[in-house]
Design a protein around this motif. Structure first.
Motif, short mmCIF file in Angstrom:
data_model
loop_
_atom_site.label_atom_id
_atom_site.label_comp_id
_atom_site.label_asym_id
_atom_site.label_seq_id
_atom_site.Cartn_x
_atom_site.Cartn_y
_atom_site.Cartn_z
N ALA A 120 0.85 -1.19 0.00
CA ALA A 120 0.00 0.00 0.00
C ALA A 120 0.88 1.24 0.00
O ALA A 120 1.61 1.50 0.97
CB ALA A 120 -0.92 0.00 1.23
N LEU A 121 0.86 2.00 -1.09
CA LEU A 121 1.64 3.21 -1.23
C LEU A 121 0.72 4.42 -1.18
O LEU A 121 -0.17 4.57 -2.01
CB LEU A 121 2.43 3.19 -2.54
N SER A 122 0.95 5.26 -0.20
CA SER A 122 0.16 6.48 -0.04
C SER A 122 0.77 7.60 -0.87
O SER A 122 1.82 7.44 -1.51
CB SER A 122 0.13 6.88 1.43
N MET A 123 0.15 8.77 -0.83
CA MET A 123 0.72 9.91 -1.52
C MET A 123 2.07 10.31 -0.92
O MET A 123 2.91 10.88 -1.60
CB MET A 123 -0.26 11.09 -1.49
N HIS A 124 2.29 9.99 0.35
CA HIS A 124 3.60 10.22 0.96
C HIS A 124 4.69 9.46 0.19
O HIS A 124 5.76 10.00 -0.08
CB HIS A 124 3.58 9.76 2.42
N HIS A 125 4.38 8.21 -0.17
CA HIS A 125 5.36 7.41 -0.90
C HIS A 125 5.55 7.92 -2.33
O HIS A 125 6.66 7.89 -2.86
CB HIS A 125 4.91 5.94 -0.93
N VAL A 126 4.47 8.39 -2.95
CA VAL A 126 4.60 8.98 -4.29
C VAL A 126 5.49 10.21 -4.22
O VAL A 126 6.37 10.42 -5.08
CB VAL A 126 3.21 9.33 -4.86
N ASP A 127 5.29 11.04 -3.20
CA ASP A 127 6.14 12.23 -3.02
C ASP A 127 7.59 11.83 -2.78
O ASP A 127 8.52 12.46 -3.28
CB ASP A 127 5.65 13.06 -1.84
N LYS A 128 7.81 10.78 -2.00
CA LYS A 128 9.14 10.37 -1.58
C LYS A 128 9.94 9.74 -2.71
O LYS A 128 11.13 10.05 -2.91
CB LYS A 128 9.02 9.40 -0.42
N TRP A 129 9.31 8.85 -3.47
CA TRP A 129 10.03 8.04 -4.44
C TRP A 129 9.72 8.37 -5.90
O TRP A 129 10.44 7.95 -6.80
CB TRP A 129 9.73 6.56 -4.20
N GLY A 130 8.61 9.05 -6.14
CA GLY A 130 8.19 9.31 -7.51
C GLY A 130 7.32 8.19 -8.04
O GLY A 130 7.39 7.05 -7.59
N ILE A 131 6.50 8.53 -9.01
CA ILE A 131 5.49 7.57 -9.47
C ILE A 131 6.12 6.39 -10.20
O ILE A 131 5.63 5.25 -10.10
CB ILE A 131 4.43 8.27 -10.35
N GLY A 132 7.21 6.59 -10.91
CA GLY A 132 7.83 5.49 -11.63
C GLY A 132 8.29 4.40 -10.70
O GLY A 132 8.01 3.20 -10.91
N LYS A 133 9.00 4.78 -9.63
CA LYS A 133 9.48 3.78 -8.68
C LYS A 133 8.31 3.12 -7.96
O LYS A 133 8.35 1.91 -7.68
CB LYS A 133 10.43 4.42 -7.66
N CYS A 134 7.26 3.89 -7.66
CA CYS A 134 6.09 3.32 -6.97
C CYS A 134 5.45 2.21 -7.81
O CYS A 134 5.09 1.15 -7.28
CB CYS A 134 5.09 4.41 -6.64
N VAL A 135 5.28 2.45 -9.10
CA VAL A 135 4.70 1.42 -9.96
C VAL A 135 5.60 0.19 -10.00
O VAL A 135 5.12 -0.95 -9.88
CB VAL A 135 4.47 1.97 -11.39
N GLU A 136 6.89 0.39 -10.13
CA GLU A 136 7.82 -0.74 -10.17
C GLU A 136 7.79 -1.52 -8.86
O GLU A 136 7.82 -2.76 -8.87
CB GLU A 136 9.24 -0.25 -10.46
N MET A 137 7.73 -0.82 -7.74
CA MET A 137 7.68 -1.50 -6.44
C MET A 137 6.42 -2.35 -6.32
O MET A 137 6.46 -3.48 -5.82
CB MET A 137 7.73 -0.47 -5.31
N CYS A 138 5.31 -1.82 -6.77
CA CYS A 138 4.05 -2.58 -6.71
C CYS A 138 4.15 -3.83 -7.58
O CYS A 138 3.77 -4.93 -7.15
CB CYS A 138 2.88 -1.71 -7.15
N LEU A 139 4.64 -3.67 -8.80
CA LEU A 139 4.75 -4.82 -9.69
C LEU A 139 5.77 -5.84 -9.17
O LEU A 139 5.57 -7.05 -9.31
CB LEU A 139 5.10 -4.37 -11.10
N ASP A 140 6.84 -5.35 -8.56
CA ASP A 140 7.82 -6.27 -7.99
C ASP A 140 7.19 -7.14 -6.91
O ASP A 140 7.58 -8.30 -6.73
CB ASP A 140 9.00 -5.49 -7.38
N ARG A 141 6.22 -6.59 -6.18
CA ARG A 141 5.58 -7.35 -5.12
C ARG A 141 4.51 -8.30 -5.67
O ARG A 141 4.47 -9.47 -5.30
CB ARG A 141 4.93 -6.39 -4.11
#
Length: 313
Positions: free
Chosen positions: A202-223
Motif C-alpha cells: 500500500a503506497l500512499s501519496m507520501h510514498h509517491v512524493d518520496k520516491w516518484g510515481i515510476g518507482k512506486c509502480v515498479e515497487m508494486c509490480l515487484d511485489r
C-alpha cells in the motif's frame, strides 16, 4: 499519439466496454451518469481510431434490478440492489474476458469492483490487482462507519469478509499478496490496521512524493507480479487524482495524483503487455460546474486510452 503493442494474454485487438451506470454503493446520485458521459465524449471512437474493435454494453436497465425493499443488513446499505447488479455485471465481464477481450468497465461507484474483479479473475485466476484510489475500500461490514458498499468491495474479494447473506456469491478470488495500492490518503483506522497486519502493498501519496510515481509502480509490480508474467487488472478511481485534475467525483480529497502521475500508471501498465482489464470509476457528472465535468470526463477517457497503449512518442 502513438500506441504500444498489446497484449500477451489477449486474443486480438478487441475491447469490450462495459457500462456500469450504478450508484447504489454510496449515497450521491449522479455517478450512474458517468459511463454514458464518457461514451458520449467519444471514448469508443477514440479506441477504434487506435485500431481496436470495440463493443459496448451500456447496461442501462440496471434500475430494473432494484428491489421494492432493501433494508440494512449487517450494517450495509442497499445490499440486495448492490448484489444483484454486481452479480449480473460479473457474469457479463467474465464472458468477455474468457473470449480474450480487453475489458474496460466504466463506473459507476466502486462497489462495481465486486463485479469487475470477480469477472476478470474468473477468466484470469492468476491475475494481480493494482488499485488506484484515495481510499482503501477494504472495510468489512462490521467495521465500515458509513455502511456504503463502495468502501468494502476488497474485503469481500479477498475473503476478509464472509458470511453476508446478500454477497454469498462473491468468491474470495483475490490473494492479498496480489493486491497493491497507489494514491492512498484517506484511510479508516480499521483499514490501516488491516493493511499492516496482512502486509499488503500500500503506497500512499507520501510514498509517491518520496520516491516518484515510476518507482512506486515498479515497487508494486515487484511485489504482486515479480516475474512480470501474470495478467494485470487495474481499478482506477478518479478520486485518486487531485481534485484540481478530476473535480467531478463524489469523495474528493486534496493532495492527490497529478495529471501526469495518473497517466503514467496507465502507460506503464500498458507497456508491460500484461494488462487485461481496467476500471474507470466514480466519475460523477452531476457534481461541480460544466467545466469541471468536462475536465473529469476528458481525463477519464485519456486514462482509458493510455491503458490500451496510447503513448506520447
Amino acid at each position: 499519439m502513438m500506441t504500444v503493442e498489446h497484449n500477451k494474454f489477449l486474443s486480438g485487438k478487441q475491447v469490450a466496454v462495459i457500462g456500469a451506470p450504478f450508484n447504489g454503493g454510496q449515497p450521491q446520485a449522479g455517478v450512474e451518469q458517468g459511463p454514458l458521459r464518457l461514451v458520449e465524449f467519444g471514448l469508443a471512437n477514440q479506441l477504434e481510431e487506435m485500431g481496436y474493435n470495440v463493443s459496448y454494453e451500456p447496461n442501462d436497465d440496471l434500475d430494473s434490478l432494484k428491489p421494492a425493499e432493501d433494508p440494512v443488513v449487517q450494517n450495509l446499505k442497499n445490499p440486495k440492489f448492490v448484489s444483484r447488479v454486481t452479480q449480473k455485471l460479473a457474469g457479463q465481464i467474465e464472458q468477455h474476458a474468457k473470449q480474450g477481450e480487453f475489458v474496460l468497465t466504466l463506473g459507476g461507484d466502486h462497489s462495481v469492483a465486486l463485479a469487475t474483479v470477480s469477472g476478470v479473475f474468473a477468466a484470469h485466476p492468476n491475475a494481480c490487482l493494482l488499485w488506484i484510489d484515495a481510499h482503501a475500500d477494504i472495510n468489512t461490514p462490521e467495521a465500515t462507519e458509513s455502511g456504503n458498499v463502495h468502501g468494502c468491495p476488497l474485503s469481500f474479494l479477498t475473503g476478509l469478509s464472509q458470511g453476508h447473506p446478500e454477497f454469498a456469491w462473491v468468491k474470495p478470488i483475490l490473494d492479498l499478496g496480489r493486491l497493491a495500492y497507489i494514491g492512498l490518503r484517506d484511510i479508516d483506522n480499521f483499514e490501516k490496521k488491516t493493511l499492516r497486519e496482512h502486509n499488503i502493498m500500500a503506497l500512499s501519496m507520501h510514498h509517491v512524493d518520496k520516491w516518484g510515481i515510476g518507482k512506486c509502480v515498479e515497487m508494486c509490480l515487484d511485489r504482486i507480479n515479480p516475474n512480470r508474467d501474470l495478467p494485470i487488472h487495474l481499478s482506477f478511481d478518479v478520486d485518486a487524482l487531485d481534485p484540481t485534475v478530476a473535480p467531478s467525483t463524489g469523495t474528493p480529497v486534496r493532495g492527490g495524483l497529478t495529471f501526469r502521475e495518473g497517466h503514467y500508471i496507465c502507460e506503464a501498465l500498458a507497456e508491460t503487455g500484461l494488462l487485461v482489464a481496467a476500471d474507470i470509476m466514480e466519475v460523477n457528472p452531476s457534481l461541480e460546474s460544466d467545466e469541471a465535468v468536462f475536465k473529469t470526463v476528458q481525463v477519464g477517457c485519456s486514462l482509458a486510452r493510455c491503458c490500451l497503449g496510447e503513448s506520447l512518442l
